[in-house]
Design an enzyme around this catalytic site. Structure first.
Site, PDB file in Angstrom:
ATOM      1  N   TRP A  95       0.845  -1.198   0.000  1.00  0.00           N
ATOM      2  CA  TRP A  95       0.000   0.000   0.000  1.00  0.00           C
ATOM      3  C   TRP A  95       0.875   1.241   0.000  1.00  0.00           C
ATOM      4  CZ3 TRP A  95      -4.985   1.956   0.117  1.00  0.00           C
ATOM      5  CH2 TRP A  95      -5.095   3.289   0.531  1.00  0.00           C
ATOM      6  N   ILE A  96       0.537   2.246  -0.825  1.00  0.00           N
ATOM      7  CA  ILE A  96       1.176   3.557  -0.666  1.00  0.00           C
ATOM      8  C   ILE A  96       0.114   4.660  -0.717  1.00  0.00           C
ATOM      9  CG2 ILE A  96       3.324   2.725  -1.700  1.00  0.00           C
ATOM     10  CD1 ILE A  96       2.771   4.418  -4.143  1.00  0.00           C
ATOM     11  N   ASN A  97       0.389   5.785  -0.029  1.00  0.00           N
ATOM     12  CA  ASN A  97      -0.417   6.982  -0.276  1.00  0.00           C
ATOM     13  C   ASN A  97       0.489   8.197  -0.477  1.00  0.00           C
ATOM     14  OD1 ASN A  97      -0.903   6.022   2.699  1.00  0.00           O
ATOM     15  ND2 ASN A  97      -1.320   8.172   2.888  1.00  0.00           N
ATOM     16  N   ASP A  98       0.321   9.264   0.231  1.00  0.00           N
ATOM     17  CA  ASP A  98       0.943  10.550  -0.118  1.00  0.00           C
ATOM     18  C   ASP A  98       2.427  10.504  -0.518  1.00  0.00           C
ATOM     19  OD1 ASP A  98      -1.330  10.890   1.368  1.00  0.00           O
ATOM     20  OD2 ASP A  98      -0.423  12.160   2.877  1.00  0.00           O
ATOM     21  N   GLN A 131       4.223   7.625   1.763  1.00  0.00           N
ATOM     22  CA  GLN A 131       3.536   6.886   2.809  1.00  0.00           C
ATOM     23  C   GLN A 131       3.387   5.434   2.350  1.00  0.00           C
ATOM     24  OE1 GLN A 131       1.729   8.501   5.981  1.00  0.00           O
ATOM     25  NE2 GLN A 131       3.815   9.035   5.459  1.00  0.00           N
ATOM     26  N   TRP A 176      -4.035   0.325   4.017  1.00  0.00           N
ATOM     27  CA  TRP A 176      -3.406   1.326   4.888  1.00  0.00           C
ATOM     28  C   TRP A 176      -3.151   0.739   6.276  1.00  0.00           C
ATOM     29  CZ3 TRP A 176      -3.834   3.959   9.441  1.00  0.00           C
ATOM     30  CH2 TRP A 176      -3.134   5.164   9.551  1.00  0.00           C
ATOM     31  N   SER A 230       2.995  11.980   6.923  1.00  0.00           N
ATOM     32  CA  SER A 230       3.590  12.758   5.828  1.00  0.00           C
ATOM     33  C   SER A 230       4.478  13.900   6.296  1.00  0.00           C
ATOM     34  CB  SER A 230       2.482  13.308   4.938  1.00  0.00           C
ATOM     35  OG  SER A 230       1.951  12.251   4.188  1.00  0.00           O
ATOM     36  N   ARG A 290      -0.680  17.973  11.342  1.00  0.00           N
ATOM     37  CA  ARG A 290       0.292  17.126  10.649  1.00  0.00           C
ATOM     38  C   ARG A 290       0.781  17.688   9.315  1.00  0.00           C
ATOM     39  NH1 ARG A 290      -4.459  14.030  11.007  1.00  0.00           N
ATOM     40  NH2 ARG A 290      -5.679  13.888   9.095  1.00  0.00           N
ATOM     41  N   GLU A 340      -5.286  18.803   5.205  1.00  0.00           N
ATOM     42  CA  GLU A 340      -4.139  17.900   5.116  1.00  0.00           C
ATOM     43  C   GLU A 340      -3.127  18.436   4.098  1.00  0.00           C
ATOM     44  OE1 GLU A 340      -5.467  13.591   6.382  1.00  0.00           O
ATOM     45  OE2 GLU A 340      -6.269  14.013   4.415  1.00  0.00           O
TER      46      GLU A 340
HETATM   47  C1  FRU Z   1      -3.331  12.325   3.604  1.00  0.00           C
HETATM   48  C2  FRU Z   1      -2.934  11.779   4.973  1.00  0.00           C
HETATM   49  C3  FRU Z   1      -2.026  12.752   5.712  1.00  0.00           C
HETATM   50  C4  FRU Z   1      -1.297  11.847   6.670  1.00  0.00           C
HETATM   51  C5  FRU Z   1      -1.142  10.574   5.872  1.00  0.00           C
HETATM   52  C6  FRU Z   1      -1.255   9.314   6.649  1.00  0.00           C
HETATM   53  O1  FRU Z   1      -3.671  11.319   2.729  1.00  0.00           O
HETATM   54  O2  FRU Z   1      -4.076  11.476   5.741  1.00  0.00           O
HETATM   55  O3  FRU Z   1      -2.678  13.837   6.309  1.00  0.00           O
HETATM   56  O4  FRU Z   1      -0.077  12.380   7.087  1.00  0.00           O
HETATM   57  O5  FRU Z   1      -2.145  10.602   4.865  1.00  0.00           O
HETATM   58  O6  FRU Z   1      -0.976   8.201   5.858  1.00  0.00           O
END
Ligand code: FRU
Length: 436
Positions: free
Chosen positions: A15-18, A34, A42, A78, A153, A205
């Site tokens: 899984w990846i995000n930001d 992330q 997640w 992040s 954050r 965010e």
């Molecule tokens: C945005 C977010 C950020 C947080 C991160 C957690 O997608 O919710 O605010 O730092 O992802 O994975």
């Protein structure tokens, strides 16, 4: 883990995000992100790491940051990167769950967590000592009227003259806000000011603030901003604020643009490229893992420019230069997918493997219903505002992400798709693929 990704950087079987810590450092682009390395969903956040010489070919470098201190024991959220005295500094949010979910200790219950801001330093940008080189630089906020102990954050740090600045996303009484701090040494930070605005959601965010050619740009991702009842109620937006560096007072205008009118892209982050241009990447949110294995990818790096009060996002020239080999069908496309170049006219329509693009009343409309089966909870139809400058489209097509650039970045509309076919129905178009 050292597979190579072309065009779109994709999750390495997890899984990846930001995007995080995006920086051009010592001749190399570094993109952290992330990452939950153990499955395609997640969980307790780590920072994955990829490097590239050209923003086109990416090499995965494995995990850079992992939870190791009390303040980031439940996740490294992040943050951003800066270079100072020849070292790379990553400034990020550390999360500590106060109420772990006993059935999945990688998540927390009832929003019971707290957030601190941390920094880790690396000599070479390749190795990160998670035990020796982390420091907490801002503990969880204790003044609820200033910011949330839980929801504060995503530090973005930049330098002006001899001072470092940090912007954080936060929330007070169900209203999103930005917090501005400054520092001389990246370790000791002083709170300076905040900015907020009515009707822009409950928490902001991933803020990003920068100047490009002397024009100021603010980007952030407000949560609870879209009210149409579909699954994503957050979106990345951008605007041209007023900002006084000395007092850190920021005025946000009423006008804003969506970063991308496909509303899938989220949590963008920018850096300066080798030529000093502002370049940005964003996470493409995916409702379903591909082959049950990987979830999450990044859009094509985009140059950000402001002209006549409008913010443009055009593909980075290193990317455009790749798509030069003319082909006649998607079947001939290489690993990086293909680009369609086409001029639209009122009433015209293109169908790319099931993804429909229409041009009507000077707007571009997109409909992904046929290539997004089983995801009724997420929007399928999209439109741009009225277009001012022409009717040229460059459409980058990869198996799971289509990016439609209108008039070289006047607007962009990108969508995640599944099971595209190789058929194209359109008039007077050309297709190009990559040489490699
Ligand atoms: C945005 C977010 C950020 C947080 C991160 C957690 O997608 O919710 O605010 O730092 O992802 O994975």
């Amino acid at each position: 883990m050292s597979e190579t990704n072309l065009i779109h950087l994709k999750a390495p079987n997890c899984w990846i995000n930001d995007p995080n810590g995006f920086i051009y450092f010592k001749g190399m682009y570094h993109l952290f992100y992330q990452c939950f390395p153990y499955s395609a969903q997640w969980g307790r956040m780590h920072w994955g790491h990829a490097v590239s010489k050209d923003l086109v070919h990416w090499e995965h470098k494995g995990i850079a940051l992992y939870p190791s201190k009390k303040d980031d024991r439940s996740g490294c959220f992040s943050g951003s990167a800066v270079e100072w005295n020849g070292k790379m500094h990553l400034i990020y949010t550390g999360v500590n769950y106060l109420q772990e979910d006993p059935e999945n200790i990688n998540t927390c219950l009832n929003d019971q967590f707290q957030s601190a801001q941390l920094m880790i330093t690396s000599e070479n940008g390749m190795t990160f000592d998670n035990l020796a080189d982390k420091k907490t630089i801002l503990p969880p906020i204790e003044k609820p009227h200033m910011g949330s102990k839980t929801h504060t954050r995503d530090p973005k740090v930049w330098r002006e003259k001899d001072t470092w600045y940090m912007v954080l996303g936060s929330s007070v009484e169900e209203k999103g806000r930005l917090l501005f701090y400054r520092s001389k040494d990246l370790e000791h930070w002083e709170y300076v000011s905040h900015a907020e605005k009515d009707n822009f959601g409950w928490m902001w965010e991933c803020p990003d603030y920068f100047e490009t050619d002397g024009k100021k740009v603010l980007i952030f991702s407000p949560m609870g901003f879209l009210k149409e009842g579909k699954a994503y109620d957050s979106a990345a937006i951008c605007m041209i604020p007023e900002f006084d560096t000395k007092s850190c007072i920021m005025h946000l205008p009423d006008e804003f643009q969506f970063l991308d009118y496909g509303l899938d892209l989220y949590a963008p982050q920018s850096a300066t490229d080798a030529e000093g241009r502002r370049v940005l990447v964003a996470w493409a949110r995916m409702p379903e893992a591909v082959d049950g294995k990987w979830n999450g990818m990044f859009c094509i790096p985009r140059i950000v420019e402001v002209k006549n009060g409008h913010i443009y996002f055009r593909p980075h020239p290193n990317m455009t230069n790749q798509f030069t080999k003319k082909i006649t069908s998607p079947l001939e496309a290489g690993k990086g997918g293909y680009r369609i170049s086409v001029d639209m006219h009122q009433g015209s329509e293109i169908n790319i493997g099931g993804y429909r693009i229409l041009y009507q009343k000077n707007r571009v409309y997109a409909d992904r219903s046929a290539v997004f089966a089983g995801h009724n909870e997420i929007r399928c139809q999209f439109e741009t505002p009225e277009i001012r400058e022409g009717n040229h489209l460059d459409i980058y097509v990869d198996a799971n992400l289509i990016e439609v650039y209108i008039n070289d970045g006047e607007y962009v509309l990108s969508n995640v798709v599944y099971s595209l076919s190789n058929e194209i129905q359109a008039e007077n178009y050309e297709i190009f693929t990559t040489e490699t």
